[in-house]
Design an enzyme around this catalytic site. Sequence first.
Site, PDB file in Angstrom:
ATOM      1  N   HIS A 120       0.812  -1.214   0.000  1.00  0.00           N
ATOM      2  CA  HIS A 120       0.000   0.000   0.000  1.00  0.00           C
ATOM      3  C   HIS A 120       0.848   1.267   0.000  1.00  0.00           C
ATOM      4  O   HIS A 120       0.346   2.357  -0.309  1.00  0.00           O
ATOM      5  CB  HIS A 120      -0.947   0.010   1.207  1.00  0.00           C
ATOM      6  CG  HIS A 120      -2.206   0.777   0.979  1.00  0.00           C
ATOM      7  ND1 HIS A 120      -2.256   2.148   0.912  1.00  0.00           N
ATOM      8  CD2 HIS A 120      -3.482   0.356   0.770  1.00  0.00           C
ATOM      9  CE1 HIS A 120      -3.499   2.546   0.701  1.00  0.00           C
ATOM     10  NE2 HIS A 120      -4.268   1.479   0.605  1.00  0.00           N
ATOM     11  N   ARG A 121       2.130   1.159   0.312  1.00  0.00           N
ATOM     12  CA  ARG A 121       3.008   2.328   0.222  1.00  0.00           C
ATOM     13  C   ARG A 121       3.229   2.727  -1.226  1.00  0.00           C
ATOM     14  O   ARG A 121       3.428   3.910  -1.542  1.00  0.00           O
ATOM     15  CB  ARG A 121       4.358   2.029   0.873  1.00  0.00           C
ATOM     16  CG  ARG A 121       4.298   1.690   2.344  1.00  0.00           C
ATOM     17  CD  ARG A 121       5.637   1.160   2.843  1.00  0.00           C
ATOM     18  NE  ARG A 121       6.051  -0.044   2.113  1.00  0.00           N
ATOM     19  CZ  ARG A 121       7.199  -0.692   2.334  1.00  0.00           C
ATOM     20  NH1 ARG A 121       8.043  -0.240   3.257  1.00  0.00           N
ATOM     21  NH2 ARG A 121       7.494  -1.769   1.637  1.00  0.00           N
TER      22      ARG A 121
END
Length: 463
Positions: free
Chosen positions: A436-437
């Site tokens: 998700h980064r």
Amino acid sequence: MPINITMPALSPTMEEGNLSKWLVKEGDKVLPGDVIAEIETDKATMEVEAVDEGTVARIVVPAGTEGVKVNAVIAVLAGEGEDAAAAAKAGGEAAPVKAEAKPVADASKATPAKQDAASTKPAAASVQTEVAAADGATAPGSERVFASPLARRIAREAGVDVSAIKGTGPHGRVVKADVETAVSGGGAKAAASAGVAAAAPAAPAPVSAPAPKALSDEAVLKLFEEGSYELVPHDNMRKTIARRLVEAKSTIPHFYLTLDCELDALLALRKQLNDAAPVRKTEKGEVAAYKLSVNDMIIKALALALREVPTANVSWTDSAMVQHRHADVGVAVSIPGGLITPIVRRADEKTLSVISNEMKDLATRARGRKLKPEEYQGGTTAVSNLGMFGIKDFAAVINPPHATILAVGAGEERAVVKGGEIRIATVMSVTLSTDHRAVDGALGAELLGAFKRIVENPLAMLV
């Protein structure tokens, strides 16, 4: 002067290996490029070449030895004109010397750019050869301590007494990481007058709940009746898989997206292409030039989807986003004792027949542990397909340095509603795990939507 031959690091993740076989014996003369041993790493069995000319004076580590640490001395060469017996006695005791280039101890901690660069090196890596006292270290008992030149320089600039630092390198040698740890922790500062190390007072640690601890081996075994089990030691592959899975789940914020794809058009095209495959003559008779699988087409579809959504074809590093120019798709292959992920490079540019034949070759050699490091290291994404086992859907763990992995379930007939009518269609559920980064929910959804469009309109794979 005797030349120490050490256990080489044959991949960025290698910390130890098994010395499977010696191809030379004591007294043999070797030339640069001669294959002298076979080393079993966590992923493959690889040949090791000599880089120096000389006579094998002593074999330090016998064939069949497991868990030999990287940089440990495994043999000693006598140089030209040197007495082999004298070299055998003198060599093999010095701390191994490493170049001052920053080592990469784990692929998941290296930047993907560096890891991909490392993966292009030849598989038969040259053995490191070191000469005693090359780093200025002396034998135990002397006033000096084992420390690399780089570690000494950093310690001197930081005002740290290197003799007060516990070394973690080979033979207890102080390396760069040890000094950096001492500096960041405020310990081992040199005293102004006596030169004695004095640890800086540590700041009080914040009060927090103790982290849960895993049960020890002894505690686990106590839960079972004695004699009701047998212990099977972990091999290097299983240890590496376990370590990387824990690291991936602990450090990567996984985010999951699932949708269904209709496969009827893809299955029809696959049959048509396989029926039209040209026939070639071999020693075993006539065989088709290729035989496409559903997985081959999934690899191609994911590669094209990444080309369509290039902002999802990335890897995360703390300093920058690594934007990849090609879609290199890894494919999880089950092998005895674990799994490995060989990579189809530039899958977005290859035809289905090329992907199919390349994947068959990679899978065969993976099961025989014959892959080269550059064939399973790096990559930009991966596919894990459990559909052949009847698994409907699942979520896969991301394999660093990838930012995505696609988990593929079985294609099965389901009732679907189209235009207010119920009909039967072959449907496959897929789940995209994202870092998700690097790939957030909306971007992951865009990538998965592109994949679905290509799968349901498979002629796009042919143009």
